[in-house]
Design an enzyme around this catalytic site. Sequence first.
Site, PDB file in Angstrom:
ATOM      1  N   MET A 176      -1.244  -1.486   3.403  1.00 26.99           N
ATOM      2  CA  MET A 176      -0.768  -1.336   4.778  1.00 26.99           C
ATOM      3  C   MET A 176      -1.030  -2.644   5.504  1.00 26.99           C
ATOM      4  O   MET A 176      -2.163  -3.135   5.521  1.00 26.99           O
ATOM      5  CB  MET A 176      -1.470  -0.170   5.480  1.00 26.99           C
ATOM      6  CG  MET A 176      -1.079   1.202   4.957  1.00 26.99           C
ATOM      7  SD  MET A 176      -1.985   2.561   5.735  1.00 26.99           S
ATOM      8  CE  MET A 176      -3.560   2.447   4.860  1.00 26.99           C
ATOM      9  N   GLN A 231      -0.120  -6.556  -4.221  1.00 27.11           N
ATOM     10  CA  GLN A 231       1.245  -6.050  -4.132  1.00 27.11           C
ATOM     11  C   GLN A 231       2.184  -7.140  -3.611  1.00 27.11           C
ATOM     12  O   GLN A 231       1.884  -7.814  -2.625  1.00 27.11           O
ATOM     13  CB  GLN A 231       1.344  -4.830  -3.218  1.00 27.11           C
ATOM     14  CG  GLN A 231       2.733  -4.193  -3.282  1.00 27.11           C
ATOM     15  CD  GLN A 231       2.893  -3.003  -2.371  1.00 27.11           C
ATOM     16  OE1 GLN A 231       2.990  -3.163  -1.165  1.00 27.11           O
ATOM     17  NE2 GLN A 231       2.937  -1.800  -2.941  1.00 27.11           N
ATOM     18  N   CYS A 262       9.619  -0.432   1.651  1.00 27.94           N
ATOM     19  CA  CYS A 262       9.535  -0.732   3.085  1.00 27.94           C
ATOM     20  C   CYS A 262      10.821  -0.346   3.810  1.00 27.94           C
ATOM     21  O   CYS A 262      11.906  -0.807   3.439  1.00 27.94           O
ATOM     22  CB  CYS A 262       9.243  -2.218   3.286  1.00 27.94           C
ATOM     23  SG  CYS A 262       9.093  -2.675   5.033  1.00 27.94           S
ATOM     24  N   HIS A 290       7.120   7.291  -2.883  1.00 30.40           N
ATOM     25  CA  HIS A 290       6.907   7.834  -1.544  1.00 30.40           C
ATOM     26  C   HIS A 290       8.043   8.825  -1.314  1.00 30.40           C
ATOM     27  O   HIS A 290       9.223   8.432  -1.285  1.00 30.40           O
ATOM     28  CB  HIS A 290       6.937   6.730  -0.487  1.00 30.40           C
ATOM     29  CG  HIS A 290       6.664   7.243   0.902  1.00 30.40           C
ATOM     30  ND1 HIS A 290       6.378   6.407   1.952  1.00 30.40           N
ATOM     31  CD2 HIS A 290       6.625   8.501   1.418  1.00 30.40           C
ATOM     32  CE1 HIS A 290       6.183   7.123   3.048  1.00 30.40           C
ATOM     33  NE2 HIS A 290       6.341   8.407   2.733  1.00 30.40           N
ATOM     34  N   ASN A 343       3.223   9.911  -3.482  1.00 30.26           N
ATOM     35  CA  ASN A 343       2.784   9.392  -2.189  1.00 30.26           C
ATOM     36  C   ASN A 343       3.512  10.143  -1.086  1.00 30.26           C
ATOM     37  O   ASN A 343       4.699  10.430  -1.202  1.00 30.26           O
ATOM     38  CB  ASN A 343       3.087   7.887  -2.133  1.00 30.26           C
ATOM     39  CG  ASN A 343       2.800   7.241  -0.783  1.00 30.26           C
ATOM     40  OD1 ASN A 343       3.582   6.428  -0.308  1.00 30.26           O
ATOM     41  ND2 ASN A 343       1.695   7.577  -0.163  1.00 30.26           N
ATOM     42  N   ARG A 371      -1.586   6.419   5.267  1.00 27.49           N
ATOM     43  CA  ARG A 371      -2.012   6.713   6.640  1.00 27.49           C
ATOM     44  C   ARG A 371      -3.189   7.675   6.730  1.00 27.49           C
ATOM     45  O   ARG A 371      -3.942   7.653   7.706  1.00 27.49           O
ATOM     46  CB  ARG A 371      -0.825   7.289   7.418  1.00 27.49           C
ATOM     47  CG  ARG A 371       0.313   6.303   7.616  1.00 27.49           C
ATOM     48  CD  ARG A 371       1.518   6.991   8.240  1.00 27.49           C
ATOM     49  NE  ARG A 371       2.055   8.043   7.388  1.00 27.49           N
ATOM     50  CZ  ARG A 371       2.695   9.115   7.819  1.00 27.49           C
ATOM     51  NH1 ARG A 371       2.880   9.293   9.112  1.00 27.49           N
ATOM     52  NH2 ARG A 371       3.158  10.010   6.974  1.00 27.49           N
TER      53      ARG A 371
END
Length: 366
Positions: A6, A66, A97, A169, A201, A226
Amino acid sequence: MVLAPMAGVTNVAFRTLCRELELERTGTVSGLYVCEMVTARALVERHPTTMHMTTFGPDENPRSMQLYTVDPEYTYAAAKMIVDENLADHIDMNFGCPVPKVTRKGGGSAIPYKRRLFANIVAAAVRATEGTDIPVTVKFRVGIDDEHHTHLDAGRIAAEEGAKAVALHARTASQRYSGEANWDEIARLKEHVTSVPVLGNGDIFEAPDAVAMMRQTGCDGVVVGRGCLGRPWLFAELSAELNGTPAPASPNLGEVGAIIIRHGRLLADHHGEDKGMREIRKHVAWYLRGFPVGSQIRAQMSLVRTVDELAELVSTLPADAPFPSDGHGPRGRQGSPAKVALPDGWLDDPDDDAVPAGAEVMHSGG
């Protein structure tokens, strides 16, 4: 269990804190803590901000980095640099992203739609690490939107090109961080990709969420973003839950205060005191969520300038206040779904392997 990169959060200070708390509370460190995402081109060009972001702790093992990348040539050069200069022990590549300034130029979660380009990028990283024990892994989203799902192709291609694991994700780019993650898509990917581990995720905010995801989807591990904001001890709870051991008790405000001070000192060591204290301010808001702390002290902590001032303010908090019941659950940005910004004609040909123009010139630190 993996700490998701993050921006502005998962620097060496935060990763050190997560590792320390996992070790302190469980007696072991089993999590994979990934640094902030860095741009492959900026790494190759040795941009000072990017090089600083790649700082690892002296005892950090494995060192996980990453890369944000859109160009096979820069991907290869960055991965080769990581190998040749011993910069990391693991390379992850981010194709998830959803930020408009990224997707508008064909980067981030727009890339997997271009199957051949995506394959070329993954292959370049794998080729650069051949003959080493540095694994390459890949993270992506379900797709651009509900009409353009790409995760099954992306998982298959990544595995075929030599990635050692894939992570999904379970949201589309158009969802951003809103709504609920669709864990059923993780299950579909797990059924589709059988040659490498599949990680899930999305919406893991408590330790039981990780167990629920793995049971529901069959995935091999979890990636947490998060959920750990203001709760770097979450990985200790996850470790206990996943290993079937008693979960550590949630910290009271006195314990959280000590963690805040430790975090502040680590940030000051990494950035210098001035920037470190500017960085700790956003974390303090997450740490104090739900605790009985008045608006005046919160306002003072949002302006803190020195570690000593931070420690003095923490000393005024009611140390015996228990962890609040409303301190659990979703954290961080959520926002609203929106149409994904893409380059003109991006959806016309999924087999076009041309590198998108201007998508990797950003030196924004990820």
